[in-house]
Design a protein around this motif. Sequence first.
Motif, mmCIF file in Angstrom:
data_model
loop_
_atom_site.group_PDB
_atom_site.id
_atom_site.type_symbol
_atom_site.label_atom_id
_atom_site.label_comp_id
_atom_site.label_asym_id
_atom_site.label_seq_id
_atom_site.Cartn_x
_atom_site.Cartn_y
_atom_site.Cartn_z
ATOM 1 N N LYS A 53 0.837 -1.203 0.000
ATOM 2 C CA LYS A 53 0.000 0.000 0.000
ATOM 3 C C LYS A 53 0.869 1.249 0.000
ATOM 4 N N GLY A 54 1.947 1.219 0.766
ATOM 5 C CA GLY A 54 2.881 2.340 0.780
ATOM 6 C C GLY A 54 3.537 2.530 -0.574
ATOM 7 N N ALA A 55 3.925 1.415 -1.217
ATOM 8 C CA ALA A 55 4.530 1.496 -2.552
ATOM 9 C C ALA A 55 3.535 2.065 -3.553
ATOM 10 N N LYS A 56 2.260 1.694 -3.420
ATOM 11 C CA LYS A 56 1.230 2.232 -4.315
ATOM 12 C C LYS A 56 1.077 3.728 -4.089
ATOM 13 N N PHE A 57 1.103 4.142 -2.849
ATOM 14 C CA PHE A 57 0.993 5.563 -2.520
ATOM 15 C C PHE A 57 2.136 6.346 -3.167
ATOM 16 N N VAL A 58 3.359 5.811 -3.043
ATOM 17 C CA VAL A 58 4.529 6.463 -3.636
ATOM 18 C C VAL A 58 4.404 6.489 -5.152
ATOM 19 N N ALA A 59 3.979 5.378 -5.739
ATOM 20 C CA ALA A 59 3.814 5.323 -7.200
ATOM 21 C C ALA A 59 2.775 6.325 -7.677
ATOM 22 N N ASP A 60 1.678 6.455 -6.940
ATOM 23 C CA ASP A 60 0.671 7.470 -7.289
ATOM 24 C C ASP A 60 1.291 8.865 -7.260
ATOM 25 N N ILE A 91 0.654 -4.284 -9.191
ATOM 26 C CA ILE A 91 1.931 -3.737 -9.651
ATOM 27 C C ILE A 91 2.780 -3.328 -8.446
ATOM 28 N N ALA A 92 2.164 -2.646 -7.490
ATOM 29 C CA ALA A 92 2.893 -2.214 -6.287
ATOM 30 C C ALA A 92 3.418 -3.420 -5.517
ATOM 31 N N TYR A 93 2.600 -4.452 -5.392
ATOM 32 C CA TYR A 93 3.022 -5.657 -4.673
ATOM 33 C C TYR A 93 4.208 -6.307 -5.387
ATOM 34 N N VAL A 94 4.141 -6.392 -6.716
ATOM 35 C CA VAL A 94 5.235 -6.976 -7.493
ATOM 36 C C VAL A 94 6.500 -6.125 -7.349
ATOM 37 N N LEU A 95 6.359 -4.820 -7.347
ATOM 38 C CA LEU A 95 7.502 -3.928 -7.171
ATOM 39 C C LEU A 95 8.157 -4.169 -5.805
ATOM 40 N N VAL A 96 7.349 -4.317 -4.772
ATOM 41 C CA VAL A 96 7.871 -4.626 -3.437
ATOM 42 C C VAL A 96 8.642 -5.940 -3.466
#
Length: 102
Positions: A53-60, A91-96
């Motif tokens: 969720k944090g990675a998604k926030f950063v990506a946004d 995508i965020a989960y895969v990036l993590v």
Amino acid sequence: MSEEMNQVNQKIQDLTPEEKDAILENFNEFKSYLNDQLEKGKKLGLSDEFLAKGAKFVADHLAKNEEPRNREQKLLQEMWKVADEDAKKHIAYVLVKMVQSE
């Protein structure tokens, strides 16, 4: 926005332009920085789901506020543009997972 997401947002806002440039200029530097932040989160006991969720926030944030600086970031930006919310979570989960495996 949760307290944890407020902390993520504050961390982004606290970066100096020079720090941000150093992180974003090279994709390997970006992955290294992200991995460092994920390690800090894990030490605090944050779950992989929360880290994603944090990675998604950063990506946004990056998609809205930064121009891609290399081909990897451009690819991520293009994928982000066409993804729905569910796909963005994946995508965020895969990036993590990608940065944790290195």
